[in-house]
Design an enzyme around this catalytic site. Structure first.
Site, PDB file in Angstrom:
ATOM      1  N   ARG A  81       1.087  -1.225  -0.533  1.00  0.00           N
ATOM      2  CA  ARG A  81      -0.198  -0.036  -0.004  1.00  0.00           C
ATOM      3  C   ARG A  81       0.604   1.003   0.121  1.00  0.00           C
ATOM      4  O   ARG A  81       1.183   1.932  -0.612  1.00  0.00           O
ATOM      5  CB  ARG A  81      -0.835   0.083   1.139  1.00  0.00           C
ATOM      6  N   GLN A 129     -10.125   9.939   7.005  1.00  0.00           N
ATOM      7  CA  GLN A 129      -9.851   8.639   7.284  1.00  0.00           C
ATOM      8  C   GLN A 129      -9.158   8.732   6.494  1.00  0.00           C
ATOM      9  O   GLN A 129      -8.428   7.680   6.823  1.00  0.00           O
ATOM     10  CB  GLN A 129     -11.115   8.656   7.242  1.00  0.00           C
ATOM     11  N   ASN A 130      -8.099   9.194   5.598  1.00  0.00           N
ATOM     12  CA  ASN A 130      -6.909   8.422   4.770  1.00  0.00           C
ATOM     13  C   ASN A 130      -6.220   8.300   5.465  1.00  0.00           C
ATOM     14  O   ASN A 130      -5.461   9.354   5.718  1.00  0.00           O
ATOM     15  CB  ASN A 130      -6.988   9.608   2.917  1.00  0.00           C
ATOM     16  N   HIS A 170      -7.238   8.300  11.158  1.00  0.00           N
ATOM     17  CA  HIS A 170      -6.638   6.710  11.385  1.00  0.00           C
ATOM     18  C   HIS A 170      -5.035   6.771  10.730  1.00  0.00           C
ATOM     19  O   HIS A 170      -5.085   6.161  10.454  1.00  0.00           O
ATOM     20  CB  HIS A 170      -7.746   6.029   9.570  1.00  0.00           C
ATOM     21  N   CYS A 223       7.443  -1.129  21.943  1.00  0.00           N
ATOM     22  CA  CYS A 223       7.584  -0.237  22.313  1.00  0.00           C
ATOM     23  C   CYS A 223       6.588   1.094  22.391  1.00  0.00           C
ATOM     24  O   CYS A 223       6.692   2.290  23.267  1.00  0.00           O
ATOM     25  CB  CYS A 223       8.731   0.254  22.502  1.00  0.00           C
ATOM     26  N   CYS A 242      12.632  -3.469  15.509  1.00  0.00           N
ATOM     27  CA  CYS A 242      12.283  -2.084  16.351  1.00  0.00           C
ATOM     28  C   CYS A 242      14.085  -1.561  16.740  1.00  0.00           C
ATOM     29  O   CYS A 242      13.572  -2.444  17.488  1.00  0.00           O
ATOM     30  CB  CYS A 242      11.373  -1.947  17.103  1.00  0.00           C
ATOM     31  N   GLY A 271     -16.144  11.325  -0.221  1.00  0.00           N
ATOM     32  CA  GLY A 271     -15.873  10.288  -0.757  1.00  0.00           C
ATOM     33  C   GLY A 271     -15.899   9.333   0.400  1.00  0.00           C
ATOM     34  O   GLY A 271     -14.660   8.159   0.976  1.00  0.00           O
ATOM     35  N   ALA A 303     -14.925  13.294  -6.409  1.00  0.00           N
ATOM     36  CA  ALA A 303     -13.685  14.189  -6.022  1.00  0.00           C
ATOM     37  C   ALA A 303     -13.034  15.252  -6.998  1.00  0.00           C
ATOM     38  O   ALA A 303     -12.911  16.693  -6.709  1.00  0.00           O
ATOM     39  CB  ALA A 303     -12.999  13.772  -5.115  1.00  0.00           C
TER      40      ALA A 303
HETATM   41  P1  OAD Z   1     -14.749   3.057   2.207  1.00  0.00           P
HETATM   42  O1  OAD Z   1     -14.358   3.003   0.679  1.00  0.00           O
HETATM   43  O2  OAD Z   1     -15.862   3.019   2.870  1.00  0.00           O
HETATM   44  O3  OAD Z   1     -16.119   4.348   0.678  1.00  0.00           O
HETATM   45  C1  OAD Z   1     -15.608   4.663  -0.643  1.00  0.00           C
HETATM   46  C2  OAD Z   1     -16.962   6.025  -0.941  1.00  0.00           C
HETATM   47  O4  OAD Z   1     -16.290   7.230  -1.912  1.00  0.00           O
HETATM   48  C3  OAD Z   1     -17.544   5.655  -1.046  1.00  0.00           C
HETATM   49  O5  OAD Z   1     -18.844   5.992  -0.813  1.00  0.00           O
HETATM   50  C4  OAD Z   1     -17.878   5.659  -3.074  1.00  0.00           C
HETATM   51  O6  OAD Z   1     -18.743   5.555  -3.283  1.00  0.00           O
HETATM   52  C5  OAD Z   1     -17.016   6.899  -2.866  1.00  0.00           C
HETATM   53  N1  OAD Z   1     -16.083   7.340  -3.601  1.00  0.00           N
HETATM   54  C6  OAD Z   1     -15.624   6.233  -4.953  1.00  0.00           C
HETATM   55  N2  OAD Z   1     -15.225   6.671  -5.664  1.00  0.00           N
HETATM   56  C7  OAD Z   1     -15.497   8.032  -5.675  1.00  0.00           C
HETATM   57  C8  OAD Z   1     -15.198   9.006  -6.543  1.00  0.00           C
HETATM   58  N3  OAD Z   1     -14.593   8.902  -7.212  1.00  0.00           N
HETATM   59  N4  OAD Z   1     -14.790  10.733  -5.670  1.00  0.00           N
HETATM   60  C9  OAD Z   1     -15.086  10.445  -4.224  1.00  0.00           C
HETATM   61  N5  OAD Z   1     -16.068   9.795  -3.977  1.00  0.00           N
HETATM   62  C10 OAD Z   1     -15.883   8.255  -4.458  1.00  0.00           C
HETATM   63  O7  OAD Z   1     -13.716   4.156   2.632  1.00  0.00           O
HETATM   64  P2  OAD Z   1     -14.205   4.954   3.569  1.00  0.00           P
HETATM   65  O8  OAD Z   1     -15.065   5.843   3.992  1.00  0.00           O
HETATM   66  O9  OAD Z   1     -12.793   5.561   3.921  1.00  0.00           O
HETATM   67  O10 OAD Z   1     -10.529   2.199   8.061  1.00  0.00           O
HETATM   68  O11 OAD Z   1     -14.058   4.133   4.802  1.00  0.00           O
HETATM   69  C11 OAD Z   1     -13.523   4.127   6.114  1.00  0.00           C
HETATM   70  C12 OAD Z   1     -12.369   3.384   6.833  1.00  0.00           C
HETATM   71  O12 OAD Z   1     -13.104   1.846   6.979  1.00  0.00           O
HETATM   72  C13 OAD Z   1     -11.006   3.328   6.009  1.00  0.00           C
HETATM   73  O13 OAD Z   1     -10.405   5.116   6.433  1.00  0.00           O
HETATM   74  C14 OAD Z   1     -10.546   2.119   6.242  1.00  0.00           C
HETATM   75  C15 OAD Z   1     -11.521   1.238   6.139  1.00  0.00           C
HETATM   76  O14 OAD Z   1     -11.810   0.449   6.472  1.00  0.00           O
HETATM   77  C16 OAD Z   1      -9.035   1.697   8.807  1.00  0.00           C
HETATM   78  O15 OAD Z   1      -8.087   1.602   7.871  1.00  0.00           O
HETATM   79  C17 OAD Z   1      -9.082   1.607   9.573  1.00  0.00           C
END
Ligand code: OAD
Length: 252
Positions: free
Chosen positions: A71, A103-104, A121, A132, A154, A195, A239
């Protein structure tokens, strides 16, 4: 040029304090995979219990480490998209206090020239010891990615291994980021949600907190989300298309 709904232009033009909550969709057009989009989302290919929990990490560090580093490599191979650039440009406008709460775990907002108020996140580009908890260097990303890669030991404690300082399921969010996010969603004139599927808490609570404070919330997402029905305005755009159009419309 994409037409921005008039009500959204009006809100954006009159807002001095703007908070933007971003999720994986923000970076999708840069080539960073989302989590839950059908077929292409990471969680349709990888079991989050194996790859995104402390238990999964402990049970197979080489497998999870290889996935983390893949990633990192994906993000390093991408560029900010016009949406990231538009938010950075908006934040530089005189008299505007624009706060990004994301959240990214990528660094695309920063590489676009924006400051991020809260990485809820964590970050793929900060590593820490799993024992540690002290910071460590980002391990070199191998040119040839493998299914399994031994994690870096570490050097500070000699007992643990380095993992990205990202929040896994079941872990607590960084408190400073949570506080900055709650403040940003309590004090704004306008909140944009871009998004995110709106199902991972506590981040998913933030748009409702804004509304409870009387702040209008606009959703920009090509698909229906868990928050859509509650949003004050919904714009089915992306976006990279919607945000540049909105920022261009600020001067109209
Ligand atoms: P999701 O994958 O759950 O949701 C992605 C969102 O982006 C959806 O609503 C899509 O419709 C939208 N989307 C897709 N393409 C897009 C674009 N080009 N422009 C705008 N929107 C678009 O992702 P998150 O909601 O960010 O957590 O997920 C939340 C958390 O769940 C993440 O931070 C991660 C995951 O588990 C951790 O890793 C802790």
């Amino acid at each position: 040029m994409t037409d921005v709904p008039a009500a959204i232009v009006h809100l954006a033009r009159s807002a001095r304090r703007v908070t933007v909550l971003t999720g994986a969709g923000m970076s999708a057009e840069s080539g960073v995979p989302t989590f839950r989009d059908p077929d292409v989302g990471l969680w349709s290919q990888y079991d989050p219990m194996q790859f995104a929990t402390p238990q999964g990490w402990e049970s197979d560090k080489p497998m999870v480490n290889a996935w983390f580093l893949s990633r990192v490599a994906i993000v390093q191979g991408t560029e900010p998209n016009p949406g990231h650039l538009a938010l950075a440009q908006w934040g530089r406008r005189p008299g505007v206090d624009l706060r990004i709460v994301t959240q990214n775990v990528d660094d695309l907002h920063e590489r676009a020239g924006a400051q991020v108020a809260a990485h809820l996140h964590g970050s793929l580009f900060a590593f820490r010891c799993d024992r540690c908890h002290r910071d460590g260097p980002i391990p070199p990303v191998p040119a040839q990615l493998a299914q399994r890669l031994a994690p870096t030991a570490c050097e500070r404690c000699g007992r643990g291994h380095l993992r990205p300082d990202i929040v896994m399921f079941g872990e607590v969010l960084p408190s400073a980021a949570v506080q900055a996010a709650f403040e940003a969603c309590s004090e704004a004139d306008l909140v944009l949600v871009v998004g995110t599927s709106g199902i991972v808490y506590p981040a998913a609570q933030l748009p409702y907190l804004a509304q409870a404070n009387g702040i209008p919330v606009v959703e920009i997402d090509p698909n229906r989300t868990a928050f859509s029905a509650a949003a004050d305005h919904v714009w089915r755009s992306t976006a990279a298309l919607g945000l540049p159009a909105l920022v261009s419309a600020l001067d109209g």
